[in-house]
Design a protein around this motif. Structure first.
Motif, PDB file in Angstrom:
ATOM      1  N   LEU A  48     -21.661 147.734  35.011  1.00 45.18           N
ATOM      2  CA  LEU A  48     -21.923 149.165  35.144  1.00 45.18           C
ATOM      3  C   LEU A  48     -22.814 149.384  36.354  1.00 45.18           C
ATOM      4  N   ASP A  49     -22.352 150.185  37.290  1.00 42.13           N
ATOM      5  CA  ASP A  49     -23.163 150.555  38.454  1.00 42.13           C
ATOM      6  C   ASP A  49     -23.807 151.890  38.115  1.00 42.13           C
ATOM      7  N   CYS A  50     -25.119 151.872  37.974  1.00 42.06           N
ATOM      8  CA  CYS A  50     -25.865 153.077  37.593  1.00 42.06           C
ATOM      9  C   CYS A  50     -26.589 153.696  38.784  1.00 42.06           C
ATOM     10  N   GLY A  51     -26.016 153.536  39.967  1.00 39.32           N
ATOM     11  CA  GLY A  51     -26.576 154.136  41.173  1.00 39.32           C
ATOM     12  C   GLY A  51     -27.951 153.595  41.487  1.00 39.32           C
ATOM     13  N   SER A  52     -28.915 154.488  41.668  1.00 43.13           N
ATOM     14  CA  SER A  52     -30.266 154.073  42.052  1.00 43.13           C
ATOM     15  C   SER A  52     -30.974 153.283  40.956  1.00 43.13           C
ATOM     16  N   ALA A  53     -30.458 153.328  39.722  1.00 39.86           N
ATOM     17  CA  ALA A  53     -31.051 152.557  38.624  1.00 39.86           C
ATOM     18  C   ALA A  53     -30.543 151.121  38.603  1.00 39.86           C
ATOM     19  N   GLY A  54     -29.596 150.776  39.487  1.00 46.13           N
ATOM     20  CA  GLY A  54     -29.108 149.405  39.584  1.00 46.13           C
ATOM     21  C   GLY A  54     -27.860 149.148  38.769  1.00 46.13           C
TER      22      GLY A  54
END
Length: 103
Positions: A48-54
């Motif tokens: 899962l790519d959670c953007g700025s959360a990694g």
């Protein structure tokens, strides 16, 4: 996952394991792209790519894994400092080397 992780903006799956994976999924009113992982990517995982959360990698226990065996791999994978890949953890479970009987 922790509540502050944020929404997944992209999901990657191993195309060999999930050849019929959808191109998008709907979750919490948002459309999320589902993409094939790069060749040679780790098996038995969804990322899962959670953007700025990694990014977060999730181990997937195969649905045909016996119930008695299926509980042990996630427990080992969640152990702090565990260096094993999801595929290796599942192989150990299948061989009975996680403290149970083989699948």
């Amino acid at each position: 996952m922790e509540p502050h992780t944020g929404a997944a903006i992209r999901v990657t799956v191993n195309a060999a394991e999930w050849p019929d994976a959808p191109e998008t999924v709907m979750a919490s009113g948002r459309v999320t792209a589902v993409e094939p992982a790069r060749p040679g990517s780790e098996t038995h995982t969804i990322t899962l790519d959670c953007g700025s959360a990694g990014c977060r990698s999730l181990m997937v226990v195969p649905p045909d894994e016996p119930a008695g065996t299926a509980a042990r791999p996630p427990a080992l994978a969640a152990t702090p400092g565990n260096p094993l890949t999801a595929a290796r953890v599942l192989a150990l479970a299948d061989s009975g080397r996680l403290g149970g009987t083989p699948g």
